[in-house]
Scaffold this active site. Structure first.
Site, PDB file in Angstrom:
ATOM      1  N   TYR A 123      37.059  36.182  38.513  1.00 40.83           N
ATOM      2  CA  TYR A 123      37.682  34.864  38.690  1.00 40.83           C
ATOM      3  C   TYR A 123      39.240  35.183  39.268  1.00 40.83           C
ATOM      4  O   TYR A 123      39.602  36.182  39.100  1.00 40.83           O
ATOM      5  CB  TYR A 123      37.847  34.168  37.318  1.00 40.83           C
ATOM      6  N   PRO A 124      39.673  34.021  40.135  1.00 44.07           N
ATOM      7  CA  PRO A 124      40.916  34.075  40.330  1.00 44.07           C
ATOM      8  C   PRO A 124      41.887  33.657  39.415  1.00 44.07           C
ATOM      9  O   PRO A 124      41.506  32.732  38.671  1.00 44.07           O
ATOM     10  CB  PRO A 124      40.661  33.214  41.846  1.00 44.07           C
ATOM     11  N   LYS A 127      49.868  33.059  38.461  1.00 45.16           N
ATOM     12  CA  LYS A 127      51.174  32.936  37.453  1.00 45.16           C
ATOM     13  C   LYS A 127      51.757  31.448  37.623  1.00 45.16           C
ATOM     14  O   LYS A 127      52.032  31.129  38.780  1.00 45.16           O
ATOM     15  CB  LYS A 127      52.049  34.054  37.626  1.00 45.16           C
ATOM     16  N   HIS A 150      50.567  43.150  27.912  1.00 46.42           N
ATOM     17  CA  HIS A 150      49.376  42.724  28.674  1.00 46.42           C
ATOM     18  C   HIS A 150      48.638  44.086  28.731  1.00 46.42           C
ATOM     19  O   HIS A 150      47.361  44.372  28.285  1.00 46.42           O
ATOM     20  CB  HIS A 150      49.841  42.058  30.096  1.00 46.42           C
ATOM     21  N   GLN A 163      38.603  46.925  34.949  1.00 48.04           N
ATOM     22  CA  GLN A 163      39.254  45.857  35.522  1.00 48.04           C
ATOM     23  C   GLN A 163      39.734  46.424  36.917  1.00 48.04           C
ATOM     24  O   GLN A 163      40.413  47.380  37.082  1.00 48.04           O
ATOM     25  CB  GLN A 163      40.388  45.549  34.489  1.00 48.04           C
TER      26      GLN A 163
END
Ligand code: 76R
Length: 229
Positions: A123-124, A127, A150, A163
């Site tokens: 998915y794109p 921010k 994060h 990831q």
């Protein structure tokens, strides 16, 4: 063909297609065209991950990755000759993080080798630049601190989720592409859910469409989407 190679990082193309069934029946050899395109891309030191997409957004997906954007564009053209109708795509480059100085980590992010896990999710995201939540107006130190939180959540999934964050500012409609690979599909849901509560995602992130698929060896991926010669 003159190579077009970024001074840092690799190109990444996420390509999504529907199988054109009428054409596939009319013109046998469609699967072979795709397999030849993948094999020749890999012979040229690029990678191609093939997957059978779940749901109606697409049938077949390929994530193609490597140093030469001209080679990636040629690959895209070779797929256009197969009975595949484009349904969506995403263009990005691998990037080192602004927030980590570890050279080995940076190398892994810039020049990754992607394994064949069971499932892929792409998915794109961007921010936010809202007046009351503007990521880009925060000082570097504050962003770095938020990104540490994060990263801590991310690292708790070590070994379960792989990831790859690819950057698309100036290249495509969102700011990053998020590619997650896992053997257990439940973990894809778990990590994204957990991150929604982390401030970086909760306050500052917007998300585009999600694509989920079964990562397979290319001949098997094609068989699963109904393209077999
Ligand atoms: O490389 C590193 O391990 C450094 C820590 C790290 C950075 C800098 C890291 C770790 N990420 C970084 C950057 Mn990430 N990541 C996402 C998403 O759905 C959501 O809410 C967000 C989508 C996931 C699931 C995820 C997973 N990360 C980034 C950036 C760039 C931000 C910028 O530059 O401003 C984005 C957009 C982003 C988004 N992250 C990790 C993970 C995981 C699993 C890790 C641990 C990686 C590992 O240790 O191998």
């Amino acid at each position: 063909m003159e190579p077009v190679t970024p001074s840092e990082g690799w190109g990444a193309l996420h390509l999504f297609y529907r199988v054109d069934r009428e054409r596939a029946e009319r013109e046998p050899g469609g699967a072979k065209r795709v397999l030849d395109a993948v094999a020749s891309l890999e012979a040229d030191e690029h990678q191609a991950l093939c997957f059978a997409v779940l749901g109606h957004k697409a049938d077949f997906g390929v994530m193609a990755l490597g140093p030469d954007l001209a080679r990636l564009q040629a690959f895209e053209q070779e797929l256009a000759a197969a009975p595949l109708a484009p349904s969506w795509s995403y263009v990005s480059l691998t990037e080192r993080s602004e927030y980590t100085s570890d050279e080995e980590r940076a190398r892994q992010r810039l020049y990754p080798r992607l394994p064949l896990k069971n499932a892929i999710c792409f998915y794109p995201m961007s921010k936010r630049r809202d007046p009351e939540a503007n990521w880009y107006a925060l000082p570097f130190e504050e962003r770095k601190q938020l990104m540490e939180g994060h990263g801590r959540i991310g690292r708790s999934y070590a070994g379960r989720v792989l990831q790859l964050i690819t950057g698309s500012v100036g290249l495509d409609d969102w700011e990053w592409g998020v590619t997650l690979l896992a053997d257990d599909p439940a973990v894809l849901k778990e990590i994204v859910y957990e991150m929604r509560f982390d401030e970086v995602s909760a306050r500052y992130a917007d998300f585009g469409p999600f694509f989920t698929g079964l990562l397979l060896e290319p001949p098997e991926a094609l068989r699963r989407v109904g393209l077999a010669d």
